[in-house]
Design an enzyme around this catalytic site. Structure first.
Site, short mmCIF file in Angstrom:
data_model
loop_
_atom_site.label_atom_id
_atom_site.label_comp_id
_atom_site.label_asym_id
_atom_site.label_seq_id
_atom_site.Cartn_x
_atom_site.Cartn_y
_atom_site.Cartn_z
N TYR A 154 -6.66 -4.88 -10.69
CA TYR A 154 -7.68 -5.63 -9.95
C TYR A 154 -9.06 -5.06 -10.25
CZ TYR A 154 -7.90 -1.76 -6.56
OH TYR A 154 -8.06 -0.53 -5.95
N CYS A 155 -10.09 -5.90 -10.04
CA CYS A 155 -11.48 -5.48 -10.17
C CYS A 155 -12.31 -6.33 -9.21
CB CYS A 155 -11.97 -5.62 -11.62
SG CYS A 155 -11.89 -7.31 -12.27
N THR A 156 -13.62 -6.33 -9.35
CA THR A 156 -14.49 -7.01 -8.38
C THR A 156 -14.28 -8.52 -8.37
OG1 THR A 156 -16.16 -5.29 -8.73
CG2 THR A 156 -16.86 -7.30 -7.63
N ILE A 176 -11.28 -8.87 -6.14
CA ILE A 176 -11.33 -8.46 -4.73
C ILE A 176 -12.07 -9.51 -3.90
CG2 ILE A 176 -12.06 -6.64 -3.14
CD1 ILE A 176 -12.02 -4.75 -5.63
#
Length: 474
Positions: free
Chosen positions: A329-331, A359
């Protein structure tokens, strides 16, 4: 010709033995305009890189290169970098000034012949995709409640410079601020403005046949034009800086996308088993300062400073992922596209999945889910949140604190967590080194906050120099 291309040509015109003029004659960098500062910063980095390259000792085996300077032999680039920053700062500053002056001269020479072609090409390609705003007042576009949009789209862009011109015209008309990166592989952007302006921007992006975007492709948060200092639109090699040629590592090799609901169930199952890392790895592929203030429960958060260091991290830790299911996952999702592709290219994982929409989209669906703390964003807000958890501490007293501010030392761009009480006591620098050095050094990397982080490989350093300053939205 692009400024980067001209700069390469400029650097071919001189060598390091050429006398340079006195750096004292140049106005301080902070007196320059924003575009001038970016060019000057690029010249400084390339001058530093050229100085280091000139000290390489010829006749060495490729596996063990060395560098010589001031009668000393350096076996690792980082050691020479520190030596050059501390001992040859004035020389590099003079070299930077000369490079900058020659760059400006070359840009002026190139500007005139390009103008007629630009004037002929832009109206047909740009104006057709600018939305009509006659029914909306300038007041609605300039003032009032607003939003910040975050988005990306991977697709084939034949001429990114045409799209760049369109984006500049579009953002100017709508009075937007932010950052937009374009490349032949797509577009990546974050813009802020009033509700009316951001809605028109989304409409324009959805209407353009190249991107085929929908409302759900945009991540939105409360904000506005004040969240960014200006509007920067540019063409780059990659739409997110990983230091890997998109033609070699394509986004099309990315892992399986999981909707927030699917990702939530996977994390829930992982936490229920309690055997973290045995057969599943929950991987945060953001930078250390992002995961420090917010992350998924029981994740693996690499201690990296830039996303361009992620491939090096993977290479050094392949056993962590061997025969495992990886949940990334990332931003907003864009770093996972390239990050998961790189991880899959190593052929060690059993499965690779990524959180669709990042996210941002997860918190829209699960504000009280398994993500705890704040979400770091690359604008003047620094963080946004959906709950009140504080998972980080003040750097100086250890009390719960997660509000970043820039280091108070001039020329240092590191972020520091210093609570109000400690700031009142003057504890506003990112580390003891910055507290004591003041404004003596112009080298950003000469800092304890960066010394302890994994360094990029020589190839990645070169790619970062070519791509210029880090302006990617995510």
């Amino acid at each position: 010709m692009a400024a980067d291309d001209i700069l390469c040509a400029v650097q071919m015109d001189w060598d390091l033995d050429t006398p340079t003029c006195n750096a004292d004659g140049f106005k301080q960098e902070k007196q320059l305009s924003a575009p001038q500062r970016r060019r000057y910063s690029l010249c400084r980095r390339k001058s530093f890189s050229a100085f280091v390259a000139s000290k390489r000792h010829d006749g060495q085996e490729e596996e063990s290169p060395s560098w010589r300077c001031c009668g000393q032999t350096f076996k690792h680039p980082s050691a020479l970098h520190k030596h050059a920053a501390r001992t040859h700062d004035a020389e590099i500053a003079r070299l930077t000034q000369t490079t900058y002056e020659r760059l400006l001269s070359r840009l002026e020479e190139e500007a005139e012949p390009q103008k007629p072609n630009q004037l002929e090409a832009e109206p047909a390609d740009v104006l057709a995709w600018i939305p009509e705003t006659a029914y909306i007042s300038e007041e609605q576009l300039r003032k009032g409640p607003g939003k910040v949009l975050l988005y990306y789209r991977y697709c084939q862009v034949e001429d990114p410079h045409v799209i760049c011109a369109w984006q500049k015209a579009l953002c100017k008309k709508l009075h937007l601020t932010g950052k937009v990166r374009l490349a032949t592989e797509g577009i990546n952007g974050t813009v802020g403005g009033t509700n009316a302006a951001t809605r028109l921007y989304m409409d324009a992006m959805r209407a353009h046949p190249l991107f085929k975007m929908e409302d759900e492709d945009f991540k939105t948060s409360e904000g506005g034009g004040e969240c960014f200092k200006d509007m920067a639109v540019g063409v780059y090699k990659e739409i997110v800086s990983m230091g890997m040629d998109p033609d070699v590592l394509s986004y099309q090799l990315a892992g399986v996308h999981l909707e927030p609901e699917e990702f939530h169930k996977e994390v829930q199952a992982l936490l229920a088993k309690g055997d973290f890392g045995n057969d599943t790895v929950l991987l945060d592929c953001r930078n250390f300062y992002e995961s420090k203030i917010g992350q998924f429960t029981q994740c693996l958060a690499p201690s990296i400073r830039k996303f361009s260091y992620f491939p090096d991290y993977v290479d050094q830790n392949l056993e962590l992922f061997r025969d495992k299911k990886v949940l990334m996952y990332c931003t907003g999702g864009i770093r996972c596209e390239r990050g998961s592709a790189y991880l899959r290219s190593k052929d060690v994982c059993k499965e690779v999945y990524q959180l669709k929409g990042g996210i941002h989209k997860y918190l829209e669906r699960f504000p009280e889910g398994f993500y705890r703390g704040k979400l770091f964003v690359f604008d003047e807000r620094y963080t946004i949140s959906s709950q009140n958890d504080v998972i980080s501490d003040c750097r100086y007293c250890g009390c719960p604190w997660d509000q970043y501010q820039l280091c108070s030392t001039e020329f240092c761009c590191q972020l520091v967590l210093s609570c109000p009480a400690c700031r009142r006591d003057g504890l506003t620098a990112c580390c003891p080194t910055c507290r004591t050095k003041g404004g003596e050094s112009l080298r950003r990397e000469e800092c304890e906050c960066t010394d302890g982080r994994p360094a990029a490989t020589e190839h990645q350093c070169f790619e970062m120099l070519l791509n210029g300053p880090n302006t990617e939205p995510e």
